[in-house]
Scaffold this motif. Structure first.
Motif, short mmCIF file in Angstrom:
data_model
loop_
_atom_site.label_atom_id
_atom_site.label_comp_id
_atom_site.label_asym_id
_atom_site.label_seq_id
_atom_site.Cartn_x
_atom_site.Cartn_y
_atom_site.Cartn_z
N ALA A 27 0.72 -1.24 -0.11
CA ALA A 27 -0.01 0.03 -0.03
C ALA A 27 0.81 1.21 -0.13
O ALA A 27 0.61 2.22 -0.59
CB ALA A 27 -0.92 0.03 1.18
N ASP A 115 -6.99 4.15 -10.24
CA ASP A 115 -8.52 3.86 -9.57
C ASP A 115 -8.55 2.50 -9.47
O ASP A 115 -9.14 1.80 -8.53
CB ASP A 115 -9.75 4.46 -10.48
CG ASP A 115 -9.83 5.95 -10.17
OD1 ASP A 115 -9.04 6.45 -9.37
OD2 ASP A 115 -10.36 6.44 -10.93
N GLU A 118 -6.19 0.89 -6.69
CA GLU A 118 -6.47 1.24 -5.70
C GLU A 118 -7.98 0.57 -5.07
O GLU A 118 -8.10 0.27 -3.93
CB GLU A 118 -6.68 2.77 -5.27
CG GLU A 118 -5.24 3.54 -5.59
CD GLU A 118 -5.28 5.06 -5.40
OE1 GLU A 118 -6.29 5.71 -5.55
OE2 GLU A 118 -4.38 5.56 -5.13
N LYS A 119 -8.90 0.49 -5.93
CA LYS A 119 -9.97 -0.20 -5.61
C LYS A 119 -9.59 -1.65 -4.82
O LYS A 119 -10.25 -2.19 -4.13
CB LYS A 119 -11.28 -0.25 -6.78
CG LYS A 119 -12.39 -0.67 -6.47
CD LYS A 119 -13.21 -0.71 -7.58
CE LYS A 119 -14.70 -1.37 -7.30
NZ LYS A 119 -15.45 -1.02 -8.27
N THR A 121 -6.88 -2.77 -3.88
CA THR A 121 -5.95 -2.75 -2.69
C THR A 121 -6.68 -2.07 -1.56
O THR A 121 -6.34 -2.76 -0.39
CB THR A 121 -4.77 -1.59 -2.95
OG1 THR A 121 -4.22 -2.12 -4.14
CG2 THR A 121 -3.82 -1.78 -1.80
N ASN A 122 -7.80 -1.55 -1.40
CA ASN A 122 -8.54 -1.00 -0.35
C ASN A 122 -9.21 -2.14 0.37
O ASN A 122 -9.98 -2.60 -0.18
CB ASN A 122 -9.56 0.28 -0.85
CG ASN A 122 -10.13 0.78 0.49
OD1 ASN A 122 -9.95 0.55 1.35
ND2 ASN A 122 -10.70 2.00 0.02
N VAL A 125 -13.06 -1.83 0.53
CA VAL A 125 -13.93 -2.19 -0.59
C VAL A 125 -14.80 -3.41 -0.26
O VAL A 125 -14.40 -4.34 0.04
CB VAL A 125 -12.95 -2.19 -1.86
CG1 VAL A 125 -14.10 -2.78 -3.11
CG2 VAL A 125 -12.67 -0.93 -2.23
#
Length: 144
Positions: A27, A115, A118-119, A121-122, A125
């Motif tokens: 991250a 995007d 990160e989506k 990885t988050n 989500v």
């Protein structure tokens, strides 16, 4: 006429390899990619405005390698196209005018790639729960 490379936006296999290899640092390194990528895209745009092929080469090269590391294949291919064309323009002492469409596309592809990365990885989500799609959400949290 230059067209967007016909490659997948994200190579999820490469992404998974990098994520596994970086472990807990993933991250943080992705955050660096956001910062450095934003700077590279801005430098490429500025070099294009100045019609300076030589100043396109290094940020495009950097963006190419960084994006490939995360599996952002479409971004990497576009950055490579910009880098190689800019190198040829430098060698032939030509203006990089033919790169205008590619440079215009670059920011959008960068943002789409980031995007998607990160989506994925988050941790916040919402993930699909297999076998439970049709069940209603449990609204009794905290109740017996």
């Amino acid at each position: 006429m230059v067209t967007q490379p016909e490659t997948v936006l994200i190579n999820w296999s490469s992404y998974a390899d990098t994520r596994a290899g970086l472990g807990a640092d993933f991250a943080r390194i992705l955050g660096y990619f956001r910062e450095d990528g934003t700077k590279s895209v801005a430098a490429i745009e500025e070099a294009m405005r100045a019609s300076d092929a030589a100043k396109l080469v290094i940020p495009a090269h950097t963006l190419k390698g960084d994006s490939a590391q995360f599996g952002a294949d479409r971004l990497s291919a576009l950055a490579e196209q910009i880098e190689m064309t800019a190198r040829r323009c430098v060698e032939l002492r030509q203006q990089p005018d033919e790169l205008l469409q590619s440079v215009v596309m670059l920011r959008q592809v960068f943002e789409q790639s980031l995007d998607a990365l990160e989506k994925e990885t988050n941790p916040l989500v919402q993930r699909r729960s297999f076998g439970r799609r049709n069940e209603p959400a449990d609204t009794s949290f905290g109740r017996i």
